[in-house]
Design a protein around this motif. Structure first.
Motif, PDB file in Angstrom:
ATOM      1  N   LYS A  41      -1.379   2.720  -5.014  1.00  0.00           N
ATOM      2  CA  LYS A  41      -2.442   3.525  -4.411  1.00  0.00           C
ATOM      3  C   LYS A  41      -3.819   3.171  -4.957  1.00  0.00           C
ATOM      4  CE  LYS A  41       0.096   5.452  -1.531  1.00  0.00           C
ATOM      5  NZ  LYS A  41      -0.064   5.039  -0.139  1.00  0.00           N
ATOM      6  N   GLN A  42      -3.872   2.762  -6.207  1.00  0.00           N
ATOM      7  CA  GLN A  42      -5.140   2.332  -6.788  1.00  0.00           C
ATOM      8  C   GLN A  42      -4.837   1.372  -7.926  1.00  0.00           C
ATOM      9  OE1 GLN A  42      -7.627   5.378  -8.486  1.00  0.00           O
ATOM     10  NE2 GLN A  42      -9.427   4.107  -8.297  1.00  0.00           N
ATOM     11  N   GLU A  43      -5.628   0.308  -7.963  1.00  0.00           N
ATOM     12  CA  GLU A  43      -5.466  -0.687  -9.014  1.00  0.00           C
ATOM     13  C   GLU A  43      -6.855  -1.205  -9.366  1.00  0.00           C
ATOM     14  OE1 GLU A  43      -3.371  -5.071  -9.624  1.00  0.00           O
ATOM     15  OE2 GLU A  43      -3.105  -4.001  -7.745  1.00  0.00           O
ATOM     16  N   LEU A  44      -7.178  -1.149 -10.637  1.00  0.00           N
ATOM     17  CA  LEU A  44      -8.474  -1.639 -11.056  1.00  0.00           C
ATOM     18  C   LEU A  44      -8.400  -3.123 -11.388  1.00  0.00           C
ATOM     19  CD1 LEU A  44      -9.780   1.315 -13.226  1.00  0.00           C
ATOM     20  CD2 LEU A  44     -10.169   0.854 -10.820  1.00  0.00           C
ATOM     21  N   MET A  95      -3.604   1.769 -13.109  1.00  0.00           N
ATOM     22  CA  MET A  95      -3.030   1.695 -11.770  1.00  0.00           C
ATOM     23  C   MET A  95      -2.401   3.038 -11.436  1.00  0.00           C
ATOM     24  SD  MET A  95       0.085  -0.784 -10.477  1.00  0.00           S
ATOM     25  CE  MET A  95      -0.868  -2.261 -10.246  1.00  0.00           C
ATOM     26  N   SER A  96      -2.427   3.390 -10.154  1.00  0.00           N
ATOM     27  CA  SER A  96      -1.739   4.582  -9.664  1.00  0.00           C
ATOM     28  C   SER A  96      -0.716   4.141  -8.628  1.00  0.00           C
ATOM     29  CB  SER A  96      -2.712   5.561  -9.010  1.00  0.00           C
ATOM     30  OG  SER A  96      -3.641   6.035  -9.951  1.00  0.00           O
ATOM     31  N   SER A 123       0.813  -1.217   0.000  1.00  0.00           N
ATOM     32  CA  SER A 123       0.000   0.000   0.000  1.00  0.00           C
ATOM     33  C   SER A 123       0.850   1.273   0.000  1.00  0.00           C
ATOM     34  CB  SER A 123      -0.949   0.012   1.200  1.00  0.00           C
ATOM     35  OG  SER A 123      -0.215  -0.017   2.409  1.00  0.00           O
TER      36      SER A 123
END
Length: 132
Positions: free
Chosen positions: A16-19, A95-96, A12
């Motif tokens: 930070k973001q993953e689809l 993804m971020s 983490s």
């Protein structure tokens, strides 16, 4: 002073973001092979050796194709010398990632980080966040 506790890099801290996590759309298990034993940590950048199609830690001075971004390591893993080892890597977006959670070899200067690494990440749909 006594050390009360230490904390390792967590996934983490990098992602930070993953689809589509449940489909593992952004991830792949790749085969890594290093000349000398290496310890991969979450957030390390890997490239692919052109001749073998195997991953190794990206180094700016590499002439085997591995200096070009291929993915971001998503697990801590020890890769023994000259041994094929499977490693979980983020290879595409959407993804971020936190820029501070992505680790490059010290041979990369700011210009090559922007040109060779960050541009390639963005082209693969991996957004780099400056401050999270």
């Amino acid at each position: 002073m006594a050390v009360i506790g230490t904390e390792l890099q967590k996934l983490s801290n990098t992602v930070k973001q993953e689809l589509w996590i449940d489909l593992a759309y952004c991830r792949a298990v790749v085969v890594a092979n290093e000349a000398a034993a290496k310890t991969y940590k979450i957030g390390d950048v890997v490239g692919i050796v052109t001749a073998t199609s195997k991953a190794k830690l990206a180094v700016e001075t590499a002439v085997d194709g591995s200096k070009v971004f291929y993915g971001v390591v998503l697990e801590d893993k020890t890769v023994p010398a000259t041994t094929d080892t499977k490693v979980l890597v983020a290879i595409r977006g959407p993804m971020s990632v936190n820029k501070a959670g992505v680790f490059l070899d010290s041979t990369y200067n700011d210009d090559t980080k922007k040109g060779v690494i960050y541009t390639a990440m963005e082209a693969k749909g991996i957004q780099i966040l400056e401050a999270v």
